[in-house]
Design an enzyme around this catalytic site. Structure first.
Site, PDB file in Angstrom:
ATOM      1  N   HIS A   1     123.915 -17.325  47.375  1.00  0.00           N
ATOM      2  CA  HIS A   1     125.009 -17.408  46.414  1.00  0.00           C
ATOM      3  C   HIS A   1     124.792 -16.487  45.220  1.00  0.00           C
ATOM      4  O   HIS A   1     125.468 -16.646  44.197  1.00  0.00           O
ATOM      5  CB  HIS A   1     125.181 -18.852  45.944  1.00  0.00           C
ATOM      6  CG  HIS A   1     125.629 -19.785  47.024  1.00  0.00           C
ATOM      7  ND1 HIS A   1     125.893 -21.118  46.811  1.00  0.00           N
ATOM      8  CD2 HIS A   1     125.871 -19.569  48.357  1.00  0.00           C
ATOM      9  CE1 HIS A   1     126.269 -21.693  47.943  1.00  0.00           C
ATOM     10  NE2 HIS A   1     126.246 -20.768  48.896  1.00  0.00           N
ATOM     11  N   GLY A   2     123.842 -15.567  45.315  1.00  0.00           N
ATOM     12  CA  GLY A   2     123.648 -14.598  44.248  1.00  0.00           C
ATOM     13  C   GLY A   2     122.670 -15.066  43.189  1.00  0.00           C
ATOM     14  O   GLY A   2     121.876 -15.989  43.393  1.00  0.00           O
TER      15      GLY A   2
END
Length: 428
Positions: A245-246
């Site tokens: 998710h970064g």
């Protein structure tokens, strides 16, 4: 006579200083867990043997090293507690396996360290969380009586320490968690879990300062790196993230509101096939708080769904929010510089800030994000942002509250504006 006495005192002092210096460079004393009853058979619980080795090493007045040799060791939940009498190294050469029986893993920690200074955890070994046995129990979003799942490697109240040359796979929860830590260096680690594994953050940071993360490779089912309240002076560089998710700040605004997030730097990082790139998220509604002095520079995006995102409407289990964000978290002094690559969604830049406390002093400098899917070129979507753009800016087509606007160079704060960001949108 007096001069001779003074000379002898000087000689003694020099000897004592030399002895102290020599002790600094003496080889550390080794505490091999095999000598404390550990068995590398992959089945026997070795937590007590590891604890006995740790306790003796911790009491040693000098440099000490707890050695886990090559082999496979079953290890139930265990926490190693200080303070210790000298520098400690926890040297993992072998593979540590977590239990798969639910009665043995419903806890918040698999391997923990607490109240230790000058600790090094390294060795080139593996931490196998065997997460597939536990992921189905990760249901707190719908089950108010859910049980905790263990973080693979937890550090609480640790200072002046290093985590290096390790690999963590298939964690049941986050791989590494830092809480109330100061001056920690994490480098040359690889953290992996399947893309669909829930809440398997790579590195989670809270209430910690002066953290340096470099040369790490993270692919998980959640954030590669997440920073929540009290994260300050965090330096992240040379990271490969994907899947996941970064790199996220937040979510902020519910709990520990006065522990601000400040001084975050992310540079020389690559995101590949991730849900997000660089993200700041706050709850809406929320309590008052602050996130400031944040910099993202020299970032490569490869097929990233949300390359640049500020989300002040965050509430993952709420009905879709209609209208403006009412978050009270002030986001300011944020720089996005030299970010380029490809977006897997049409909206490559999304800055959705609060109408109560708009984002301030936000800069976009030399941004080049391309979308090659259906529906034309990439766009940006912005709301309640005060800032400027410089250099190359792709995408240029921008929607503010669903309406297209034309870019301008600068905007005076005296205008009645709903959003400012290299363009103007005058409120009716």
């Amino acid at each position: 006579m007096a001069s001779r006495f003074a000379f002898e005192i000087v000689i003694v002092l020099i000897f004592l200083r030399s002895a102290a210096d020599a002790s600094t460079y003496l080889a550390p004393k080794i505490f091999n867990v095999l000598n404390y009853g550990a068995r590398a058979d992959g089945n026997t619980d070795n937590s007590q043997a590891f604890l006995r080795a740790w306790n003796d090493a911790c009491q040693w007045k000098g440099r000490s090293r707890v050695l886990i040799p090559w082999g496979t060791y079953m290890l139930h939940s265990v926490t190693f507690v200080g303070p210790c009498n000298g520098e400690m190294t926890f040297l993992i050469k072998g593979t540590l396996k977590a239990p798969t029986i639910p009665a043995l893993f419903f806890t918040n920690t698999w391997i923990g360290f607490r109240y230790v200074d000058n600790l090094t955890v390294k060795g080139g070994g593996y931490l196998d969380g065997q997460g597939a046995s536990a992921w189905r129990y990760n249901d707190c979003f719908r089950n108010t009586r859910c049980l905790p799942l263990p973080i693979s490697l937890r550090f609480d109240f640790i200072r002046y320490s290093k985590i290096q040359y390790l690999r963590s796979i298939n964690s049941k929860n986050a791989h590494i968690n830092l809480f109330a830590c100061n001056n920690i260096n994490i480098s040359y680690v690889r953290l992996t879990a399947p893309e669909n594994s829930p809440n398997t953050d790579g590195i989670h940071i809270g209430a910690s300062t002066n953290i340096k993360i470099s040369r790490v490779n993270i692919g998980t089912g959640d954030d590669c790196i997440s920073m929540v309240s009290g994260s300050q002076n965090i330096d992240i560089s040379d990271v490969f993230c994907g899947p996941g998710h970064g790199i996220s700040i937040g979510s902020l605004g519910r709990g520990f509101e006065k522990q601000y997030v400040m001084g975050i730097s992310v540079v020389n990082t690559t995101f590949r096939n991730t849900q997000n790139g660089v993200r700041i998220k706050t709850w809406s509604p929320s309590s008052s708080s602050l996130a400031s002095n944040i910099s993202y520079q020299n970032i490569i995006m490869e097929n990233v769904n949300n390359p640049i995102i500020i989300d002040q409407k965050y509430c993952p289990f709420c009905p879709p929010m209609v209208g403006q964000s009412v978050s009270q978290v002030q986001i300011r002094d944020v720089k996005f510089r030299n970010i380029w690559g490809t977006s897997s969604s049409k909206v490559a830049i999304s800055l959705q800030c609060s109408m109560l406390v708009p984002c301030r002093n936000v800069e976009l400098v030399d941004i080049d994000l391309v979308y090659q899917g259906q529906g034309g070129p990439a766009t940006a979507s912005c709301s309640n942002v005060i800032g400027n753009s410089y250099g190359k800016l792709v995408p240029q087509e921008t929607k503010v509250d669903g309406q297209r606007v034309h870019p301008v160079k600068r905007l005076d704060d005296n205008y009645d504006v709903r959003t400012q960001f290299g363009f103007t949108y005058i409120a009716n």
